[in-house]
Design a protein around this motif. Sequence first.
Motif, short mmCIF file in Angstrom:
data_model
loop_
_atom_site.label_atom_id
_atom_site.label_comp_id
_atom_site.label_asym_id
_atom_site.label_seq_id
_atom_site.Cartn_x
_atom_site.Cartn_y
_atom_site.Cartn_z
N ARG A 1 0.87 -1.11 0.13
CA ARG A 1 -0.04 0.04 -0.02
C ARG A 1 0.87 1.11 -0.04
O ARG A 1 2.17 1.23 0.39
N LYS B 1 1.42 -3.57 3.56
CA LYS B 1 0.33 -3.31 4.31
C LYS B 1 0.49 -3.32 5.87
O LYS B 1 0.07 -2.56 6.47
N LYS C 1 -0.48 2.28 9.05
CA LYS C 1 -1.51 2.20 9.75
C LYS C 1 -2.84 2.72 8.94
O LYS C 1 -2.76 3.47 8.04
N ARG C 2 -3.85 2.15 9.08
CA ARG C 2 -5.09 2.36 8.27
C ARG C 2 -5.97 3.46 9.09
O ARG C 2 -6.37 3.14 10.20
N VAL D 1 -9.65 5.15 8.45
CA VAL D 1 -10.73 5.15 7.81
C VAL D 1 -11.69 5.96 7.97
O VAL D 1 -12.30 6.66 9.10
N ASP E 1 -8.00 2.61 12.25
CA ASP E 1 -8.67 1.24 12.09
C ASP E 1 -7.49 0.11 12.52
O ASP E 1 -6.74 -0.16 11.74
N GLY F 1 -7.83 -3.20 10.65
CA GLY F 1 -7.63 -3.19 8.82
C GLY F 1 -9.00 -3.55 8.33
O GLY F 1 -9.13 -3.92 7.20
N GLY G 1 -10.53 3.73 3.25
CA GLY G 1 -9.52 3.80 4.17
C GLY G 1 -8.29 4.60 3.31
O GLY G 1 -8.23 4.61 2.26
N TYR H 1 -3.84 4.72 3.98
CA TYR H 1 -2.73 4.23 4.79
C TYR H 1 -1.57 5.43 5.00
O TYR H 1 -1.26 5.78 4.41
#
Length: 88
Positions: free
Chosen positions: A10, A21, A25-26, A28, A38, A41, A47, A49
């Motif tokens: 990502r 990935k 950190k995601r 959202v 999140d 994930g 979302g 990243y």
Amino acid sequence: MPRVKKVPLRMCVGCQEMRPKRELKRVVRTPLETVEIDPTGKKTGRGAYICPNPECLQKAIKGKRLERALECSISAEVIESLKQGMVD
């Protein structure tokens, strides 16, 4: 001969580097129009990243890249909670 498992990549919206990935950190935007981190994930919503360092978050906020990626405006309170969440 064993199969080699493909590692999903990502792009960080802050530094714009491709990374695995799991290292990112995601963030959202949920269907309720709230923006949050999140940890699993797997939350539903749009979302983006970010690398887990504060510099990448600052770049993403300053350049409005995070807002563009999530397709919504982000309030100052949410930005502060994201900064706190990146430290954890």
